[in-house]
Structures are given as C-alpha cells and as structure tokens.
Design a protein around this motif. Structure first.
Motif, PDB file in Angstrom:
ATOM      1  N   PRO A  80       0.840  -1.197   0.000  1.00 13.69           N
ATOM      2  CA  PRO A  80       0.000   0.000   0.000  1.00 13.69           C
ATOM      3  C   PRO A  80       0.878   1.251   0.000  1.00 13.69           C
ATOM      4  O   PRO A  80       1.957   1.259   0.596  1.00 13.69           O
ATOM      5  CB  PRO A  80      -0.796  -0.104   1.303  1.00 13.69           C
ATOM      6  N   LEU A  81       0.406   2.274  -0.663  1.00 15.79           N
ATOM      7  CA  LEU A  81       1.187   3.501  -0.804  1.00 15.79           C
ATOM      8  C   LEU A  81       0.388   4.696  -0.343  1.00 15.79           C
ATOM      9  O   LEU A  81      -0.764   4.870  -0.737  1.00 15.79           O
ATOM     10  CB  LEU A  81       1.584   3.697  -2.277  1.00 15.79           C
ATOM     11  N   GLY A  82       0.998   5.510   0.476  1.00 15.26           N
ATOM     12  CA  GLY A  82       0.448   6.815   0.805  1.00 15.26           C
ATOM     13  C   GLY A  82       1.164   7.831  -0.054  1.00 15.26           C
ATOM     14  O   GLY A  82       2.382   7.763  -0.202  1.00 15.26           O
ATOM     15  N   GLY A  83       0.434   8.733  -0.648  1.00 13.45           N
ATOM     16  CA  GLY A  83       1.059   9.720  -1.518  1.00 13.45           C
ATOM     17  C   GLY A  83       0.697  11.132  -1.108  1.00 13.45           C
ATOM     18  O   GLY A  83      -0.381  11.364  -0.555  1.00 13.45           O
ATOM     19  N   ALA A  84       1.608  12.050  -1.366  1.00  9.88           N
ATOM     20  CA  ALA A  84       1.361  13.447  -1.029  1.00  9.88           C
ATOM     21  C   ALA A  84       2.005  14.346  -2.070  1.00  9.88           C
ATOM     22  O   ALA A  84       3.102  14.059  -2.553  1.00  9.88           O
ATOM     23  CB  ALA A  84       1.929  13.766   0.351  1.00  9.88           C
ATOM     24  N   ILE A  85       1.294  15.414  -2.401  1.00  8.10           N
ATOM     25  CA  ILE A  85       1.864  16.484  -3.205  1.00  8.10           C
ATOM     26  C   ILE A  85       1.899  17.698  -2.300  1.00  8.10           C
ATOM     27  O   ILE A  85       0.884  18.105  -1.744  1.00  8.10           O
ATOM     28  CB  ILE A  85       1.028  16.758  -4.471  1.00  8.10           C
ATOM     29  N   ARG A  86       3.104  18.232  -2.123  1.00  4.71           N
ATOM     30  CA  ARG A  86       3.289  19.394  -1.254  1.00  4.71           C
ATOM     31  C   ARG A  86       3.836  20.545  -2.087  1.00  4.71           C
ATOM     32  O   ARG A  86       4.333  20.342  -3.182  1.00  4.71           O
ATOM     33  CB  ARG A  86       4.238  19.035  -0.111  1.00  4.71           C
ATOM     34  N   ARG A  87       3.765  21.738  -1.540  1.00  3.77           N
ATOM     35  CA  ARG A  87       4.282  22.928  -2.206  1.00  3.77           C
ATOM     36  C   ARG A  87       5.291  23.597  -1.284  1.00  3.77           C
ATOM     37  O   ARG A  87       5.045  23.736  -0.095  1.00  3.77           O
ATOM     38  CB  ARG A  87       3.149  23.905  -2.501  1.00  3.77           C
ATOM     39  N   GLY A  88       6.416  24.013  -1.876  1.00  4.17           N
ATOM     40  CA  GLY A  88       7.414  24.706  -1.073  1.00  4.17           C
ATOM     41  C   GLY A  88       8.805  24.414  -1.577  1.00  4.17           C
ATOM     42  O   GLY A  88       9.014  24.057  -2.730  1.00  4.17           O
ATOM     43  N   VAL A  89       9.759  24.559  -0.684  1.00  5.52           N
ATOM     44  CA  VAL A  89      11.151  24.241  -0.981  1.00  5.52           C
ATOM     45  C   VAL A  89      11.281  22.724  -0.824  1.00  5.52           C
ATOM     46  O   VAL A  89      10.989  22.194   0.262  1.00  5.52           O
ATOM     47  CB  VAL A  89      12.103  24.987  -0.029  1.00  5.52           C
ATOM     48  N   PRO A  90      11.680  22.010  -1.868  1.00  3.76           N
ATOM     49  CA  PRO A  90      11.619  20.547  -1.828  1.00  3.76           C
ATOM     50  C   PRO A  90      12.258  19.885  -0.608  1.00  3.76           C
ATOM     51  O   PRO A  90      11.610  19.081   0.067  1.00  3.76           O
ATOM     52  CB  PRO A  90      12.300  20.130  -3.133  1.00  3.76           C
ATOM     53  N   TYR A  91      13.504  20.208  -0.294  1.00  7.28           N
ATOM     54  CA  TYR A  91      14.123  19.497   0.828  1.00  7.28           C
ATOM     55  C   TYR A  91      13.419  19.817   2.141  1.00  7.28           C
ATOM     56  O   TYR A  91      13.269  18.938   2.996  1.00  7.28           O
ATOM     57  CB  TYR A  91      15.639  19.768   0.906  1.00  7.28           C
ATOM     58  N   GLU A  92      12.937  21.045   2.312  1.00  9.83           N
ATOM     59  CA  GLU A  92      12.228  21.402   3.542  1.00  9.83           C
ATOM     60  C   GLU A  92      10.919  20.623   3.656  1.00  9.83           C
ATOM     61  O   GLU A  92      10.578  20.100   4.729  1.00  9.83           O
ATOM     62  CB  GLU A  92      11.945  22.905   3.586  1.00  9.83           C
TER      63      GLU A  92
END
Length: 148
Positions: A80-92
């Motif tokens: 099973p996979l949990g996925g997320a799309i976030r916005r911002g500075v990638p490493y942070e």
C-alpha cells in the motif's frame, strides 16, 4: 529495521530507480511506504509568457503522474502507498513530511529532472543528505567524469 519508508519523487529516471528501491525496502521490512512530490515554489514565471494557473496545473499533473508511477510499482508488490503532493522548498517539505510520517529512511534519486535548477537552487538530494535526521538512500548512476 524500517517501519516507514519515504520516497522523494519527481518522476525523473533516478526517481523511478529510487521508487524500485523504496518498494523493495517496504516489502522486505513490511514497512509503510510514502511517496512525496514537491511543487517547487522558489521558481518564478513570467506572467506575460505563462499564466501561473497554467504552470500550477501542469506541475500538479506532473506530480500526480509521478505518484501514479510509484503506485503502479508498489501495487505489483502488494505494497500500500500513501502519496502526497506538497508545495514549497523541496528538501524542507520532504524533511517535514518525513517527520510527520515518522519515516525511518528517505529514498531519493541522485539527480532530479533539471540539473540547471539544481545549480541555481541547490540540490535537494545534497540538502537531504546533509540535514536529514534519518538515513538517506541515494539511488542513481554516478555522473561520468568531465570530458568523458
């Protein structure tokens, strides 16, 4: 050893290799698997050339595609996979997501989609390796020496 694996993905070739490794780790250790795509917010676009909404929509679709590719690989192993799309500075954003999910390891491709952006903005992989409180597994072929 690992209870939660976080995969940083951008859909690049190295990220696809990292996805295979992350799925393998999750299967081997019966761990939770998360995949995270970050929409970079430090890059500005000329509004006279491209509408910000158009860029945002394209980046969101790119992120959904990257997560779908990981989900397909995970499904073949029954993970099973949990996925997320976030916005911002990638490493942070990746470090924060790892903290929120209690990741024991972060798996990332050696080089993302744009080497130019890495030079201008700094390497996400480099920042993760330097700043992560958990191990970072870097997947990808090393570059050939200059001039070869």
């Amino acid at each position: 050893m690992y209870r939660t694996v976080l995969l940083a993905t951008d859909g690049s070739d190295d990220a696809l290799g990292a996805a295979e490794r992350a799925v393998d780790l999750a299967a081997r250790y019966d761990a939770k698997l998360w995949a995270c795509y970050v929409i970079e917010t430090r890059t500005a676009y000329d509004n006279a050339i491209v509408e910000p909404e158009t860029v945002e929509r394209a980046l969101l679709e790119e992120g959904e595609g990257a997560l779908a590719a990981v989900a397909e690989r995970a499904a073949t192993e029954g993970i099973p996979l949990g996925g997320a799309i976030r916005r911002g500075v990638p490493y942070e954003e990746l470090l924060e997501h790892a903290r929120q999910e209690g990741a024991d390891v972060i798996v990332v491709g050696r080089q993302g989609r744009s080497s130019f952006r890495a030079v201008v903005l700094g390497s996400t992989t480099d920042a993760l390796v330097r700043l992560s409180p958990v191990p970072v597994l870097v997947v990808g072929e090393p570059s050939s020496p200059a001039g070869n």
